[in-house]
Design a protein around this motif. Structure first.
Motif, PDB file in Angstrom:
ATOM      1  N   LEU A 133       0.871  -1.168   0.000  1.00 55.61           N
ATOM      2  CA  LEU A 133       0.000   0.000   0.000  1.00 55.61           C
ATOM      3  C   LEU A 133       0.911   1.221   0.000  1.00 55.61           C
ATOM      4  N   ASP A 134       1.074   1.845  -1.184  1.00 55.20           N
ATOM      5  CA  ASP A 134       1.924   3.039  -1.315  1.00 55.20           C
ATOM      6  C   ASP A 134       1.216   4.198  -0.643  1.00 55.20           C
ATOM      7  N   CYS A 135       1.714   4.620   0.521  1.00 51.32           N
ATOM      8  CA  CYS A 135       0.888   5.414   1.428  1.00 51.32           C
ATOM      9  C   CYS A 135       0.993   6.920   1.197  1.00 51.32           C
ATOM     10  N   ASN A 149      -1.858   8.540  -4.970  1.00 51.63           N
ATOM     11  CA  ASN A 149      -2.557   7.724  -3.971  1.00 51.63           C
ATOM     12  C   ASN A 149      -3.222   8.674  -2.990  1.00 51.63           C
ATOM     13  N   LEU A 154      -6.547   5.436  -0.609  1.00 55.48           N
ATOM     14  CA  LEU A 154      -5.833   4.592   0.351  1.00 55.48           C
ATOM     15  C   LEU A 154      -6.771   4.019   1.396  1.00 55.48           C
ATOM     16  N   GLY A 158      -7.096   0.126   1.613  1.00 58.68           N
ATOM     17  CA  GLY A 158      -6.736  -0.436   2.914  1.00 58.68           C
ATOM     18  C   GLY A 158      -7.882  -1.225   3.525  1.00 58.68           C
ATOM     19  N   ILE A 170       2.929  -1.208   4.240  1.00 59.42           N
ATOM     20  CA  ILE A 170       2.857   0.228   3.996  1.00 59.42           C
ATOM     21  C   ILE A 170       4.180   0.680   3.400  1.00 59.42           C
ATOM     22  N   ALA A 172       6.405   3.560   2.539  1.00 66.67           N
ATOM     23  CA  ALA A 172       6.536   4.961   2.924  1.00 66.67           C
ATOM     24  C   ALA A 172       7.727   5.557   2.193  1.00 66.67           C
ATOM     25  N   HIS A 177       4.005  10.094   4.645  1.00 64.86           N
ATOM     26  CA  HIS A 177       3.365   8.809   4.381  1.00 64.86           C
ATOM     27  C   HIS A 177       3.217   8.012   5.676  1.00 64.86           C
ATOM     28  N   ALA A 181      -0.128   6.773   7.580  1.00 69.13           N
ATOM     29  CA  ALA A 181      -0.244   5.363   7.959  1.00 69.13           C
ATOM     30  C   ALA A 181      -0.689   5.224   9.405  1.00 69.13           C
ATOM     31  N   LEU A 184      -4.353   5.822   9.503  1.00 68.71           N
ATOM     32  CA  LEU A 184      -5.141   4.682   9.025  1.00 68.71           C
ATOM     33  C   LEU A 184      -5.297   3.622  10.113  1.00 68.71           C
TER      34      LEU A 184
END
Length: 303
Positions: A133-135, A149, A154, A158, A170, A172, A177, A181, A184
């Motif tokens: 997951l490219d945050c 993103n 996200l 997610g 994740i 970062a 980022h 995260a 989230l």
């Protein structure tokens, strides 16, 4: 986060990536068979996790085809060597704008923007243990390309990962980022403790100097697990830096093509070299079964 060396380390091998490296080294795998074979060789060399993209078998260009992901998944899971499978979910967030004076319309041929459900289609199909997951959104190397993103995207992706029982890694690329995260996790979109990959030295994210690296490390909650990598000739120095700072490591042809100056590497050779650095520091390599226990991973066969 206090500086404390990690003495039980896992290696992730990033097998091929989506960059334009397919014609720069004969060792960059293209077809599902080649990608799986390279991943299996990396596992035999000591990688506990293999991180996989897929490519068009003929051109080597990055691809999102479900059949290619499924073939890679089936080949790796049917091998005699065990390894944790990590599939990218980073594809489908690419915008290439027009000229600096006329950014719209965007360059449709070079752009690849799709919705959250479609970006997650191969994850739902293959059910890897981990997916990335490219945050965050960032300028990414080329003049008019933005890796996109949004917070909404996200949150949607997610939530799908959590519902599928696939552990998000994740990715970062900068300090913000990690900030998002943590948000989230705080709001329950992602489960805690989380897994982080620090992506150092990627233009134009976090530079790979040690001050920035330690700022990133110190922004990770104490109970999360993390790895780090840097690009090119800095790949192996960051193996040592990551272990010393308490983390795990990532190597592979996605990030670096060379074993040493002028010598092209295979994924297995990069893993072997990283293992030598880690063990030379007095740490122990851990394998896929220990990683599953540490990260609370679920191994399932695709439907």
């Amino acid at each position: 986060m206090p500086l404390q060396m990690n003495r039980e380390v896992f290696i992730t091998c990033a097998v091929t990536g989506s960059g334009g490296t397919q014609d720069k080294s004969p060792h960059v795998p293209r077809s599902p068979a080649q990608i799986a074979e390279s991943a299996i060789d990396a596992a035999k060399a000591g990688a506990a996790i293999v991180h996989c993209h897929v490519r068009d078998p003929e051109t080597g260009a990055p691809s999102r085809r479900l059949d290619l992901y499924r073939e890679v998944t089936d080949r790796i899971r049917s091998a005699e060597v065990d390894v944790v499978l990590n599939l990218t979910a980073g594809m489908g967030g690419d915008i290439v704008f027009g000229s600096t004076e006329a950014p719209f319309p965007v360059n449709e041929k070079a752009s690849d923007m799709i919705g959250a459900t479609e970006r997650m289609a191969h994850i739902r199909e293959c059910l890897p243990e981990i997916c990335t997951l490219d945050c965050g959104t960032m300028n990414f190397a080329e003049a008019d390309y933005v890796m996109t993103n949004t917070p909404g995207m996200l949150r949607a992706m997610g939530s799908m990962m959590t519902e599928l029982g696939v552990k998000p890694e994740i990715e970062a690329f900068d300090t913000g980022h990690l900030w998002f995260a943590r948000q989230l996790v705080e709001e329950g979109t992602l489960a805690s403790p989380a897994l982080v990959q620090l992506c150092m030295g990627v233009p134009w994210g976090a530079p790979n100097d040690l001050n920035t690296f330690m700022a990133m490390v110190n922004a990770i909650p104490n109970d999360w697990s993390w790895s780090a990598f840097s690009l090119g000739r800095d790949q192996m120095p960051f193996v040592a830096a990551s272990v010393l700072a308490g983390g795990n490591v990532r190597v592979g042809l996605e990030d670096n093509l060379f074993l040493e100056k002028g010598v092209l590497a295979t994924n297995a050779q990069l893993v072997e070299k990283a293992a030598g650095v880690i063990e030379g520091m007095g740490a122990r390599l851990i394998g896929p079964s220990e990683v599953r226990g540490r990260l609370d991973l679920t191994l399932r066969a695709p439907a």
